[in-house]
Design a protein around this motif. Structure first.
Motif, PDB file in Angstrom:
ATOM      1  N   GLU A 106      31.385  39.371  57.116  1.00 16.29           N
ATOM      2  CA  GLU A 106      31.720  40.717  56.649  1.00 16.29           C
ATOM      3  C   GLU A 106      33.206  40.890  56.372  1.00 16.29           C
ATOM      4  O   GLU A 106      33.590  41.541  55.393  1.00 16.29           O
TER       5      GLU A 106
ATOM      6  N   GLU B 226      34.027  38.935  53.156  1.00 10.69           N
ATOM      7  CA  GLU B 226      33.464  39.627  51.994  1.00 10.69           C
ATOM      8  C   GLU B 226      34.259  40.884  51.673  1.00 10.69           C
ATOM      9  O   GLU B 226      34.462  41.226  50.495  1.00 10.69           O
ATOM     10  N   LEU B 227      34.733  41.579  52.719  1.00 10.34           N
ATOM     11  CA  LEU B 227      35.569  42.765  52.503  1.00 10.34           C
ATOM     12  C   LEU B 227      36.867  42.389  51.807  1.00 10.34           C
ATOM     13  O   LEU B 227      37.296  43.059  50.861  1.00 10.34           O
TER      14      LEU B 227
ATOM     15  N   ARG C  21      37.449  39.783  49.891  1.00 11.10           N
ATOM     16  CA  ARG C  21      37.185  39.400  48.502  1.00 11.10           C
ATOM     17  C   ARG C  21      36.992  40.644  47.638  1.00 11.10           C
ATOM     18  O   ARG C  21      37.513  40.723  46.516  1.00 11.10           O
ATOM     19  N   ALA C  22      36.253  41.612  48.164  1.00  3.51           N
ATOM     20  CA  ALA C  22      36.010  42.839  47.413  1.00  3.51           C
ATOM     21  C   ALA C  22      37.315  43.607  47.187  1.00  3.51           C
ATOM     22  O   ALA C  22      37.539  44.155  46.100  1.00  3.51           O
ATOM     23  N   LEU C  23      38.187  43.630  48.190  1.00  2.99           N
ATOM     24  CA  LEU C  23      39.470  44.321  48.044  1.00  2.99           C
ATOM     25  C   LEU C  23      40.333  43.660  46.977  1.00  2.99           C
ATOM     26  O   LEU C  23      40.993  44.342  46.182  1.00  2.99           O
TER      27      LEU C  23
ATOM     28  N   VAL D  83      39.263  41.959  44.424  1.00  4.93           N
ATOM     29  CA  VAL D  83      38.683  42.287  43.116  1.00  4.93           C
ATOM     30  C   VAL D  83      39.186  43.663  42.670  1.00  4.93           C
ATOM     31  O   VAL D  83      39.595  43.855  41.518  1.00  4.93           O
ATOM     32  N   GLN D  84      39.179  44.622  43.601  1.00 11.74           N
ATOM     33  CA  GLN D  84      39.661  45.971  43.290  1.00 11.74           C
ATOM     34  C   GLN D  84      41.137  45.953  42.902  1.00 11.74           C
ATOM     35  O   GLN D  84      41.561  46.648  41.977  1.00 11.74           O
TER      36      GLN D  84
ATOM     37  N   HIS E 175      35.350  37.232  38.501  1.00 11.80           N
ATOM     38  CA  HIS E 175      35.734  36.693  39.805  1.00 11.80           C
ATOM     39  C   HIS E 175      34.668  35.761  40.379  1.00 11.80           C
ATOM     40  O   HIS E 175      33.471  35.985  40.232  1.00 11.80           O
TER      41      HIS E 175
ATOM     42  N   TRP F 124      38.987  31.677  45.364  1.00 10.68           N
ATOM     43  CA  TRP F 124      38.351  32.884  44.836  1.00 10.68           C
ATOM     44  C   TRP F 124      39.355  33.554  43.904  1.00 10.68           C
ATOM     45  O   TRP F 124      40.406  34.023  44.334  1.00 10.68           O
TER      46      TRP F 124
END
Length: 217
Positions: free
Chosen positions: A121, A124-125, A127-129, A131-132, A150, A161
């Motif tokens: 988690e 993944e958080l 990576r998502a940040l 991307v943002q 991405h 990544w």
């Protein structure tokens, strides 16, 4: 300033972090004289990372960050409230993860860039940040038409990544064009040497002896 951005001069992460200014900094740190979280977001983006890899020397697979080659030539976008907010969010969430898991920045980004790490988690958080952050930086330039794609991609023998190879080429071309545009504007205004504003007024093509038309890859 109470805080500044710092980054290890030699690393494979090329990732700045905000720290207290009440200390003596080691000579192996690059210190950015800014406390702006918008700057942190931009300097943490894939765009700046790709630029730094291109315009800095390397030591084995690590980047030896060059303030002259990678920072003074980088054409920063304008600051936005969205970038500022994402910079704060990235800094705070990452600090929480580092503390809770007892990790250093390098170990966290080793997990971040490991394609075998799935379902974590915290990773993944992160990576998502990122991307943002990349999307916000691209939007700040007005380049939201670029499909970032991405995922795990290999560049210069390092798998990480990041944005897709096609996006990398497109973004680097646009960054160089913006760098050269600003250099020409500076020449028109006859700004004296030594008074270059931030934003990459020194043409990156001059740094490595290339001309823009020769291409980057």
């Amino acid at each position: 300033m109470e805080s500044v951005l710092v980054m290890a001069q030699v690393s494979k992460t090329v990732m700045p972090t905000m720290v207290s200014n009440g200390q003596v900094f080691d000579q192996k740190l690059v210190v950015f004289a800014t406390d702006s979280f918008s700057d942190q977001a931009v300097l943490s983006s894939s765009l700046h990372q790709l630029w730094a890899v291109k315009y800095s020397p390397t030591m084995r697979l690590d980047v030896s960050y060059s303030p002259k080659g990678a920072l003074s030539t980088f054409p920063f976008p304008g600051s936005t409230h969205h970038l500022e907010g994402l910079g704060v969010k990235l800094n705070e969430r990452r600090a929480d993860i580092l503390i809770s898991r007892g990790l250093g920045l390098t170990k966290l980004y080793n997990l971040f860039n490991d394609p075998d790490v799935v379902g974590d988690e915290d990773v993944e958080l992160m990576r998502a940040l990122h991307v943002q952050v990349d999307e916000a930086v691209v939007a700040a330039y007005g380049w939201s038409d670029v499909e970032l794609g991405h995922g795990f991609h290999t560049y210069r023998q390092v798998r990480r990544w990041t944005v897709s190879p096609a996006a990398r080429v497109e973004l680097m071309d646009r960054l160089l064009e913006e760098n050269l545009r600003r250099a020409k504007e500076e020449q028109k205004l006859s700004v004296p040497a030594g008074r270059k504003g931030r934003g990459g007024q020194k043409a990156a093509a001059e740094v490595d002896g290339q001309h823009a038309q020769e291409g980057l890859f």
